[in-house]
Motif scaffolding. Structure first.
Motif, PDB file in Angstrom:
ATOM      1  N   PHE B  23      72.493  -8.352  23.887  1.00 51.79           N
ATOM      2  CA  PHE B  23      72.558  -7.341  22.998  1.00 51.79           C
ATOM      3  C   PHE B  23      72.229  -8.063  21.650  1.00 51.79           C
ATOM      4  O   PHE B  23      71.330  -7.813  21.025  1.00 51.79           O
ATOM      5  N   TRP B  48      77.228   0.453  23.611  1.00 48.40           N
ATOM      6  CA  TRP B  48      76.708   0.085  25.059  1.00 48.40           C
ATOM      7  C   TRP B  48      77.771   0.636  26.220  1.00 48.40           C
ATOM      8  O   TRP B  48      77.240   0.680  27.313  1.00 48.40           O
ATOM      9  N   THR B  55      76.916   2.172  32.271  1.00 49.97           N
ATOM     10  CA  THR B  55      76.333   0.865  31.883  1.00 49.97           C
ATOM     11  C   THR B  55      75.885   0.225  33.288  1.00 49.97           C
ATOM     12  O   THR B  55      76.860   0.176  33.932  1.00 49.97           O
ATOM     13  N   THR B  67      70.572  -5.666  31.257  1.00 49.16           N
ATOM     14  CA  THR B  67      71.294  -4.513  31.224  1.00 49.16           C
ATOM     15  C   THR B  67      70.641  -3.340  30.761  1.00 49.16           C
ATOM     16  O   THR B  67      69.716  -3.389  30.050  1.00 49.16           O
ATOM     17  N   TYR B  68      71.133  -2.161  31.263  1.00 44.30           N
ATOM     18  CA  TYR B  68      70.776  -0.795  30.814  1.00 44.30           C
ATOM     19  C   TYR B  68      71.800   0.147  30.896  1.00 44.30           C
ATOM     20  O   TYR B  68      72.893   0.027  31.480  1.00 44.30           O
ATOM     21  N   VAL B  69      71.448   1.354  29.871  1.00 46.73           N
ATOM     22  CA  VAL B  69      72.739   2.206  29.823  1.00 46.73           C
ATOM     23  C   VAL B  69      71.959   3.570  29.763  1.00 46.73           C
ATOM     24  O   VAL B  69      70.885   3.786  29.648  1.00 46.73           O
TER      25      VAL B  69
END
Lengths: 165, 165
Positions: B23, B48, B55, B67-69
């Motif tokens: 991030f 996040w 997440t 990473t993704y949300v």
């Protein structure tokens, strides 16, 4: 266009009961705002008077007849664009209260240093709102297909509207 | 297109240090996300991994490489449209990690009952992202003029991108 008896000023904690009454009446109809129609008072207060939100009321004497909020539409590198939301007390339509709050909010946004204002979710069937924002210089810069689950019409589009300040 | 060694799974608290590293590296560049480039770790964690946010991490063995949300883009009557945000670890570009997370997120959104997915703020100069989302079926449904203050290019447009699921 606007009623000469209407005054717009920053909201105080004491205005909350009147604001909540308007918020609940508007949101429970399910035709103009994405907020859940059964939003609790606590949720509403956080949304409408929480951190980072500037809250205003339109008053006619002692009566709160409308309210609006002003805040950044995005954090950090998008925070030069304002976002706002407006509610007029049902029964007080047709007196130019929306127009007066719109004009006031554009001035307030300019004073706060914003460069533009953006609405993310104008319900496409809300003809009164769409017409008002167009008269105030906003243009539709995006359309979210079926973005809103309207209480009466089912899935309808949302408009993204924008104007520079 | 995607690296066979990449696994995508829900994030745990133990993944946070690796997520924060990604991030911070991504956001501090000021060219792809509106989050303030100097966002604190606490702010980042709330954004996040806060309430209402699902997440995920992309891992290559023990390494978190992306990473993704996933979350609703709007509350209540707009909550049938998902929103998502994706970050790939700098140095891990070109391995299809963004593509793999994109595909995974569309499946996850369908499984969660969303009807569409919307991105509110795709930086128009982020060619890699715009091309990726187009390949995954997204279309530009809106353009916010000068909506992003790019660290290098100054004010550039933001795209609103959307696809049904």
């Amino acid at each position: 266009m606007s009623d000469a008896g209407i005054l717009i000023r920053p909201a105080t904690d004491g205005d909350w009961p009147a604001i909540w009454s308007i918020f609940h009446a508007v949101v429970s109809r399910g035709d103009t705002y994405t907020y859940a129609p059964d939003s609790s008072e606590a949720d509403a207060r956080r949304l409408w008077m929480g951190p980072g939100v500037s809250t205003f009321v339109a008053v006619d004497g002692a009566d709160v007849v409308g309210t609006y909020v002003l805040k950044p539409n995005q954090p950090g590198l998008g925070a030069h664009v304002a976002n706002a939301g407006y509610m007029v007390r049902p029964g007080a339509f047709g007196r130019g209260i929306g127009w007066a709050m719109g004009v006031h909010s554009l001035d307030a946004a300019r004073s706060a240093g914003f460069r533009a204002m953006q609405f993310n979710a104008v319900v496409s069937t809300n003809d009164r709102a769409v017409a008002l924002w167009r008269r105030l210089g906003f243009v539709v810069v995006g359309t979210i297909p079926a973005g809103f689950r309207h209480a009466v019409h089912g899935y309808v589009d949302l408009y993204v509207m924008h104007r520079f300040l």
